[in-house]
Motif scaffolding. Structure first.
Motif, PDB file in Angstrom:
ATOM      1  N   THR A 155      51.674 -42.895 -32.495  1.00  0.00           N
ATOM      2  CA  THR A 155      50.254 -42.759 -32.802  1.00  0.00           C
ATOM      3  C   THR A 155      49.896 -43.747 -33.908  1.00  0.00           C
ATOM      4  OG1 THR A 155      50.556 -41.052 -34.505  1.00  0.00           O
ATOM      5  CG2 THR A 155      50.325 -40.303 -32.233  1.00  0.00           C
ATOM      6  N   LEU A 174      44.432 -43.654 -32.538  1.00  0.00           N
ATOM      7  CA  LEU A 174      44.937 -43.635 -31.166  1.00  0.00           C
ATOM      8  C   LEU A 174      46.032 -42.577 -31.121  1.00  0.00           C
ATOM      9  CD1 LEU A 174      44.899 -45.008 -28.330  1.00  0.00           C
ATOM     10  CD2 LEU A 174      46.732 -46.489 -29.167  1.00  0.00           C
ATOM     11  N   LYS A 175      45.741 -41.460 -30.487  1.00  0.00           N
ATOM     12  CA  LYS A 175      46.687 -40.339 -30.467  1.00  0.00           C
ATOM     13  C   LYS A 175      47.821 -40.560 -29.470  1.00  0.00           C
ATOM     14  CE  LYS A 175      43.386 -36.833 -32.012  1.00  0.00           C
ATOM     15  NZ  LYS A 175      42.704 -35.556 -31.673  1.00  0.00           N
ATOM     16  N   SER A 176      47.553 -41.340 -28.433  1.00  0.00           N
ATOM     17  CA  SER A 176      48.571 -41.626 -27.422  1.00  0.00           C
ATOM     18  C   SER A 176      48.313 -43.003 -26.849  1.00  0.00           C
ATOM     19  CB  SER A 176      48.544 -40.576 -26.309  1.00  0.00           C
ATOM     20  OG  SER A 176      49.341 -40.989 -25.211  1.00  0.00           O
ATOM     21  N   ASP A 178      48.620 -43.775 -23.973  1.00  0.00           N
ATOM     22  CA  ASP A 178      47.950 -43.546 -22.683  1.00  0.00           C
ATOM     23  C   ASP A 178      46.436 -43.688 -22.797  1.00  0.00           C
ATOM     24  OD1 ASP A 178      50.427 -43.016 -21.574  1.00  0.00           O
ATOM     25  OD2 ASP A 178      50.238 -40.842 -21.784  1.00  0.00           O
ATOM     26  N   ASP A 179      45.911 -43.541 -24.021  1.00  0.00           N
ATOM     27  CA  ASP A 179      44.462 -43.621 -24.241  1.00  0.00           C
ATOM     28  C   ASP A 179      44.007 -45.038 -24.582  1.00  0.00           C
ATOM     29  OD1 ASP A 179      44.305 -40.845 -23.886  1.00  0.00           O
ATOM     30  OD2 ASP A 179      44.705 -40.473 -26.010  1.00  0.00           O
ATOM     31  N   SER A 182      41.123 -46.529 -22.274  1.00  0.00           N
ATOM     32  CA  SER A 182      39.813 -45.880 -22.354  1.00  0.00           C
ATOM     33  C   SER A 182      39.186 -45.939 -23.743  1.00  0.00           C
ATOM     34  CB  SER A 182      39.919 -44.413 -21.909  1.00  0.00           C
ATOM     35  OG  SER A 182      40.829 -43.706 -22.749  1.00  0.00           O
ATOM     36  N   GLU A 183      40.003 -46.061 -24.807  1.00  0.00           N
ATOM     37  CA  GLU A 183      39.453 -45.945 -26.156  1.00  0.00           C
ATOM     38  C   GLU A 183      39.541 -47.218 -27.005  1.00  0.00           C
ATOM     39  OE1 GLU A 183      41.039 -42.594 -28.213  1.00  0.00           O
ATOM     40  OE2 GLU A 183      40.555 -41.161 -26.619  1.00  0.00           O
TER      41      GLU A 183
END
Length: 462
Positions: A155, A174-176, A178-179, A182-183
């Protein structure tokens, strides 16, 4: 076990380098396991390869810049961020110029290209550095700091403070990974007007326009500056939006600047060469502090790997003793150089040799100061690997093992009489058609004493 990944097909993009203004064509290509991210300058003689390695960073004045033997790669951070954000490990990037295309100033188009190419799993296990303690880098001059702390996942949190009214303090997380798409992926690079003026006046930004960089207006725009901007960006008119940025762009997020700084961190830390399992906390990040932290972390990882010696119970009954080994290997004393097999799986083998003063090679190899010859350490590692490859056939006594290739051999420590050598061989790729490609390490006295990349093939006795 998480497998390494590469792309399924070639995919190309064309664009302009932000600082050079050169048109560049870039092609992503699949890469073998353990390749990492590598750049190839196809426009130069010999098509030199430059690895995405923090140790090749030469300056960070206007982005991250790599140099190896005089060959430059400029501003790779947005591409590297896209590769990590798409969960890739091994990709070759071919370029016909030094600077990567800026596109819209984000990673968006690179992510789209990678998705078009497709992602495939590979056989080898992903290399991950698990953070076990707090590691920090502080740039006292700027107050910028990056810290990594132990965590179950990767993270990132960025905290930026630009000290201006138009763009003050911002945070992004950014928590993952995987995001990322999108983020983070579509967050564009930015500049302040005073920085832009300096770059333009010194001819250092030739590929910019109002579509690939957010420009924050932190000062009054003079009529002269306005005319220079029109000319530089090839626009008939330019104005300032109420939110303090030049027109023709709409922010994707209120904290897009902080998110782009996070994007840069993902790209710059890709230069470590391994995935990170840990939480990154960055205060006022920038390419200098990012890459200095990457260099520090890379050095720590190498030291830990060098000193990471596997521990085995040497008093435990071995998986194979010398009699069982001789049933499988064709070697015999004095050239049988392993005494026990401690572990054997489909992907690795661990062997042991007790080095004594009675070894026949000590008679002629420095008899007054006996040292085990390095070539025999390599041979012993190969015999250990031979057990691994011969274990794949039902009648190993009918086969012989032959060297095909030896690469990257390094000798770290002397091996002396009385030492107990442990050999560990791990497959780099699955065994196919009797060919075994493996990474072999030898340990003694709690230290790595030798390492080599070995390739061997078994063949039936004639």
């Amino acid at each position: 076990m998480v497998k390494q990944k590469t792309i399924a097909n070639d995919v190309s993009l064309k664009g302009v380098g932000l600082h050079t203004g050169q048109l560049v064509e870039m092609t992503f290509k699949p890469a073998p396991v353990n390749n990492g991210f590598t750049f190839i300058r196809v426009d130069l003689e010999g098509q030199p390869i430059i690895e995405a390695d923090a140790n090749y960073v030469v300056n960070t004045q206007r982005g991250t810049n790599l140099e190896k033997r005089g060959v430059m790669i400029q501003t790779p951070e947005h591409v590297l961020a896209a590769l990590v954000g798409c969960d890739l490990d091994n990709v070759i990037i071919e370029l016909n110029a030094s600077e990567l295309p800026i596109m819209d100033g984000s990673s968006k188009y690179f992510v789209e290209a990678i998705e078009k190419a497709g992602v495939v799993e590979q056989e080898a296990e992903r290399k991950v550095y698990v953070v076990k303690e707090v590691i920090s880098y502080l740039d006292e001059a700027s107050g910028s700091e990056i810290t990594v702390i132990p965590s179950d996942t990767y993270t990132i949190t960025t905290m930026v403070d630009f000290g201006t009214k138009v763009l003050g303090t911002q945070n992004a997380t950014l928590k993952s990974i995987d995001d990322f798409k999108s983020e983070i992926a579509d967050c564009r690079t930015f500049s302040f007007l005073h920085e832009l003026e300096s770059l333009l006046n010194n001819g250092l930004i030739k590929g910019g326009d109002l579509n690939n960089a957010i420009v924050y207006v932190d000062k009054e725009i003079s009529s002269e500056t306005m005319e220079n901007l029109k000319k530089a960006f090839n626009k008939e008119s330019i104005s300032v939006n109420p939110n303090g940025i030049l027109d023709n762009l709409t922010l994707h997020y209120p904290n897009e600047a902080a998110r782009h700084k996070l994007l840069d961190i993902v790209g710059d830390l890709a230069l470590i060469g391994k995935r990170i399992q840990g939480k990154i906390i960055a205060t006022k990040p920038g390419h200098f502090v990012n890459t200095q932290f990457a260099k520090k972390l890379s050095k720590i990882i190498k030291i830990e790997e060098r000193n990471q010696v596997p521990v085995y119970d040497l008093h435990k009954e071995p998986l194979m003793d010398i009699h069982q080994i001789m049933k499988m290997l064709p070697h015999r004393p004095p050239f049988l150089l392993i005494d026990k097999i401690l572990e054997l799986t489909d992907s690795h083998v661990v062997g042991l040799k007790n080095v004594t003063m009675n070894e026949p090679f000590f008679v002629g190899h420095f008899p007054d100061a006996p040292v085990m010859p390095g070539v025999l350490i390599v041979e012993a590692m190969a015999q250990t690997g031979g057990i691994l490859v011969l274990s794949t056939v039902p009648d190993p006594e009918n086969y012989l093992t032959y060297f095909m290739k030896i690469d990257n051999v390094k000798f770290k420590q002397k091996v002396l009489p009385g030492d107990t050598l442990i050999f560990k061989c791990d497959l780099i790729a699955p065994i196919r058609r009797g060919i075994c490609h493996m990474q072999a390490n030898a340990y003694a006295n709690g230290k790595l004493v030798a390492e080599a990349e070995l390739m061997a093939q078994i063949a039936k006795k004639q």
